[in-house]
Design a protein around this motif. Structure first.
Motif, mmCIF file in Angstrom:
data_model
loop_
_atom_site.group_PDB
_atom_site.id
_atom_site.type_symbol
_atom_site.label_atom_id
_atom_site.label_comp_id
_atom_site.label_asym_id
_atom_site.label_seq_id
_atom_site.Cartn_x
_atom_site.Cartn_y
_atom_site.Cartn_z
ATOM 1 N N ASP A 21 0.819 -1.214 0.000
ATOM 2 C CA ASP A 21 0.000 0.000 0.000
ATOM 3 C C ASP A 21 0.851 1.262 0.000
ATOM 4 O OD1 ASP A 21 -2.196 -1.669 0.071
ATOM 5 O OD2 ASP A 21 -2.480 -1.498 2.243
ATOM 6 N N GLU A 22 2.041 1.171 0.601
ATOM 7 C CA GLU A 22 2.955 2.323 0.650
ATOM 8 C C GLU A 22 3.799 2.456 -0.620
ATOM 9 O OE1 GLU A 22 5.457 1.827 4.003
ATOM 10 O OE2 GLU A 22 3.857 2.072 5.497
ATOM 11 N N HIS A 23 3.699 1.472 -1.531
ATOM 12 C CA HIS A 23 4.553 1.428 -2.720
ATOM 13 C C HIS A 23 6.029 1.451 -2.318
ATOM 14 C CE1 HIS A 23 0.667 2.857 -4.314
ATOM 15 N NE2 HIS A 23 1.009 2.201 -5.406
ATOM 16 N N ALA A 24 6.347 0.638 -1.316
ATOM 17 C CA ALA A 24 7.700 0.638 -0.765
ATOM 18 C C ALA A 24 8.662 -0.153 -1.647
ATOM 19 C CB ALA A 24 7.682 0.036 0.645
ATOM 20 N N THR A 25 9.939 0.200 -1.536
ATOM 21 C CA THR A 25 11.012 -0.506 -2.224
ATOM 22 C C THR A 25 12.012 -0.994 -1.184
ATOM 23 O OG1 THR A 25 10.809 0.769 -4.275
ATOM 24 C CG2 THR A 25 12.930 -0.286 -3.857
ATOM 25 N N GLY A 26 12.359 -2.285 -1.261
ATOM 26 C CA GLY A 26 13.309 -2.836 -0.299
ATOM 27 C C GLY A 26 13.129 -4.332 -0.164
ATOM 28 N N ALA A 27 13.671 -4.898 0.918
ATOM 29 C CA ALA A 27 13.654 -6.346 1.143
ATOM 30 C C ALA A 27 12.913 -6.661 2.431
ATOM 31 C CB ALA A 27 15.081 -6.886 1.208
ATOM 32 N N LEU A 28 11.867 -7.492 2.325
ATOM 33 C CA LEU A 28 11.122 -7.962 3.490
ATOM 34 C C LEU A 28 11.736 -9.297 3.904
ATOM 35 C CD1 LEU A 28 8.775 -7.847 5.513
ATOM 36 C CD2 LEU A 28 7.342 -8.957 3.782
ATOM 37 N N LYS A 39 8.522 -0.459 -5.577
ATOM 38 C CA LYS A 39 7.301 0.347 -5.670
ATOM 39 C C LYS A 39 6.063 -0.474 -5.311
ATOM 40 C CE LYS A 39 9.395 3.300 -9.179
ATOM 41 N NZ LYS A 39 9.381 3.765 -10.590
ATOM 42 N N GLY A 40 6.216 -1.313 -4.284
ATOM 43 C CA GLY A 40 5.078 -2.055 -3.767
ATOM 44 C C GLY A 40 4.772 -3.359 -4.460
ATOM 45 N N GLN A 41 5.545 -3.729 -5.487
ATOM 46 C CA GLN A 41 5.333 -4.998 -6.170
ATOM 47 C C GLN A 41 6.501 -5.939 -5.883
ATOM 48 O OE1 GLN A 41 4.548 -3.704 -10.336
ATOM 49 N NE2 GLN A 41 2.493 -4.524 -9.986
ATOM 50 N N VAL A 42 6.221 -7.241 -5.906
ATOM 51 C CA VAL A 42 7.264 -8.230 -5.652
ATOM 52 C C VAL A 42 8.046 -8.454 -6.942
ATOM 53 C CG1 VAL A 42 7.779 -10.570 -4.873
ATOM 54 C CG2 VAL A 42 5.821 -9.340 -3.909
ATOM 55 N N VAL A 43 9.358 -8.221 -6.886
ATOM 56 C CA VAL A 43 10.185 -8.372 -8.073
ATOM 57 C C VAL A 43 11.111 -9.585 -7.984
ATOM 58 C CG1 VAL A 43 10.107 -5.952 -8.742
ATOM 59 C CG2 VAL A 43 11.837 -6.722 -7.104
ATOM 60 N N HIS A 44 11.269 -10.143 -6.783
ATOM 61 C CA HIS A 44 12.070 -11.350 -6.629
ATOM 62 C C HIS A 44 11.801 -11.936 -5.253
ATOM 63 C CE1 HIS A 44 15.113 -14.111 -8.013
ATOM 64 N NE2 HIS A 44 15.825 -13.961 -6.914
ATOM 65 N N ALA A 45 12.124 -13.212 -5.088
ATOM 66 C CA ALA A 45 11.985 -13.875 -3.788
ATOM 67 C C ALA A 45 13.030 -14.969 -3.697
ATOM 68 C CB ALA A 45 10.582 -14.456 -3.621
ATOM 69 N N PRO A 134 7.722 -7.695 -12.511
ATOM 70 C CA PRO A 134 7.125 -7.507 -11.180
ATOM 71 C C PRO A 134 5.766 -8.175 -11.076
ATOM 72 C CG PRO A 134 6.985 -5.479 -12.460
ATOM 73 C CD PRO A 134 7.804 -6.430 -13.271
ATOM 74 N N VAL A 135 5.434 -8.601 -9.843
ATOM 75 C CA VAL A 135 4.172 -9.294 -9.582
ATOM 76 C C VAL A 135 3.454 -8.574 -8.448
ATOM 77 C CG1 VAL A 135 3.104 -11.484 -8.918
ATOM 78 C CG2 VAL A 135 5.216 -11.487 -10.270
ATOM 79 N N PRO A 136 2.169 -8.249 -8.594
ATOM 80 C CA PRO A 136 1.435 -7.601 -7.494
ATOM 81 C C PRO A 136 1.412 -8.470 -6.245
ATOM 82 C CG PRO A 136 0.197 -7.459 -9.556
ATOM 83 C CD PRO A 136 1.327 -8.407 -9.802
ATOM 84 N N VAL A 137 1.438 -7.831 -5.097
ATOM 85 C CA VAL A 137 1.410 -8.552 -3.820
ATOM 86 C C VAL A 137 0.154 -9.413 -3.713
ATOM 87 C CG1 VAL A 137 1.098 -8.208 -1.328
ATOM 88 C CG2 VAL A 137 2.923 -7.010 -2.543
ATOM 89 N N ASP A 138 -0.984 -8.901 -4.175
ATOM 90 C CA ASP A 138 -2.216 -9.690 -4.116
ATOM 91 C C ASP A 138 -2.066 -11.007 -4.875
ATOM 92 O OD1 ASP A 138 -3.396 -7.770 -2.607
ATOM 93 O OD2 ASP A 138 -4.772 -7.035 -4.149
ATOM 94 N N ALA A 139 -1.397 -10.973 -6.040
ATOM 95 C CA ALA A 139 -1.222 -12.184 -6.827
ATOM 96 C C ALA A 139 -0.326 -13.187 -6.095
ATOM 97 C CB ALA A 139 -0.623 -11.846 -8.192
ATOM 98 N N VAL A 140 0.712 -12.688 -5.434
ATOM 99 C CA VAL A 140 1.614 -13.570 -4.691
ATOM 100 C C VAL A 140 0.871 -14.223 -3.532
ATOM 101 C CG1 VAL A 140 3.685 -13.647 -3.257
ATOM 102 C CG2 VAL A 140 3.673 -12.305 -5.361
ATOM 103 N N GLN A 141 0.085 -13.452 -2.799
ATOM 104 C CA GLN A 141 -0.657 -14.008 -1.673
ATOM 105 C C GLN A 141 -1.718 -14.993 -2.148
ATOM 106 O OE1 GLN A 141 -0.585 -11.013 1.987
ATOM 107 N NE2 GLN A 141 -1.822 -10.181 0.337
ATOM 108 N N ARG A 142 -2.385 -14.680 -3.249
ATOM 109 C CA ARG A 142 -3.426 -15.566 -3.766
ATOM 110 C C ARG A 142 -2.832 -16.903 -4.209
ATOM 111 N NH1 ARG A 142 -5.113 -12.373 -7.343
ATOM 112 N NH2 ARG A 142 -6.733 -11.334 -6.132
ATOM 113 N N GLU A 143 -1.689 -16.859 -4.897
ATOM 114 C CA GLU A 143 -1.061 -18.093 -5.355
ATOM 115 C C GLU A 143 -0.536 -18.910 -4.183
ATOM 116 O OE1 GLU A 143 0.598 -21.129 -7.706
ATOM 117 O OE2 GLU A 143 -1.056 -19.710 -7.981
ATOM 118 N N THR A 144 0.011 -18.248 -3.176
ATOM 119 C CA THR A 144 0.496 -18.959 -1.990
ATOM 120 C C THR A 144 -0.646 -19.679 -1.296
ATOM 121 O OG1 THR A 144 2.301 -17.369 -1.675
ATOM 122 C CG2 THR A 144 1.628 -18.669 0.249
#
Length: 259
Positions: A21-28, A39-45, A134-144
């Motif tokens: 939601d914050e369109h953050a960039t970094g590593a969780l 920018k709030g999307q998952v680009v790698h894991a 990049p993949v939206p966070v919603d898509a990553v959570q839905r697939e998980t």
């Protein structure tokens, strides 16, 4: 024409959702893996439980290992390894995207596993693979969540996902499909699902699916750890007294009562 609204997404990580939601960039950074956001999307894991994109590319024959390390040496510092692989003609763009998405969803499945360990986020951190898709966070959570539900339907005991696995004595009544047979051949009483995936150089989630199907067929089982030894009870020490006759009488009394 009526359109069907997308199903609501279950939030597997409130922190990840907030960062999206914050369109953050970094590593969780979580207990079992790391998600990289741009920018709030998952680009790698990445996760230690699953082979990385380098293993998937080189084991499958898409890329020679020397070509991978050359790309890392030439483009790793600039965080453009993926772009270099495509521009140099070593990996077709479509093949890189498919392999990258497979590695991303695979690692995210483990990284988003339930845990009590606190997560932390490092702002501004980027991965050296660089931008691929990049993949939206919603898509990553839905697939998980979809993957969790699939595993539960196949075989509800999750212990096969992490424990060492052994074959059972049950005979194989029907032919085992080739993909599942390759997994079964590596079950030796010591390897875990992650170890088998690393050995095969394939998706760890697909190995989980194969192992749960084998468990449902009664062909493999988890190696359960033996229960911890029972601690001995308190030792009754002889009563100490300054009168030896009293001590002797008490021991005789106890002996008679025990008859």
């Amino acid at each position: 024409m009526r359109t069907t609204a997308p199903a609501p997404v279950t939030t597997l990580s409130p922190m990840l959702q907030r960062l999206a939601d914050e369109h953050a960039t970094g590593a969780l950074i979580r207990d079992r893996g790391t998600l990289y956001l741009d920018k709030g999307q998952v680009v790698h894991a990445e996760s230690p439980a699953t082979p990385g994109i380098d293993v998937l590319l080189t084991t499958g024959g898409t890329l020679h290992r020397d070509g991978w390390w050359e790309a890392v040496a030439r483009a790793g510092a600039g965080q453009r390894v993926g772009r270099y692989l495509v521009d140099s003609g070593r990996v077709p763009g479509g093949a890189l995207e498919l392999c990258h998405l497979g590695a991303l969803y695979d690692a995210a499945f483990f990284a988003l596993a339930p845990t009590r360990a606190p997560a932390r986020f490092r702002y501004g951190v980027s991965h050296w693979i660089g931008p691929v898709r990049p993949v939206p966070v919603d898509a990553v959570q839905r697939e998980t969540l979809r993957r969790r539900e699939l595993l539960e339907r196949i075989w509800p005991d999750a212990v096969t996902d992490s424990a060492p696995l052994a074959r059972t004595d049950r005979p194989v009544d029907a032919p085992v499909p080739p993909g599942r047979r390759r997994v079964l051949d590596l079950v030796d009483g010591m390897r875990t699902a992650s170890g088998i995936a690393q050995e095969l150089g394939t998706s760890a989630f697909h190995v989980l699916v194969g192992l749960r199907r084998l468990a449902a067929a009664g062909l493999v089982e988890a190696v359960r750890e033996p229960p911890p030894p029972v601690a001995p009870g308190p030792i009754a020490l002889p009563e100490v007294t300054t009168d030896p006759d009293v001590a002797l009488l008490r021991r005789l009394r106890d002996a008679l009562e025990a008859l």
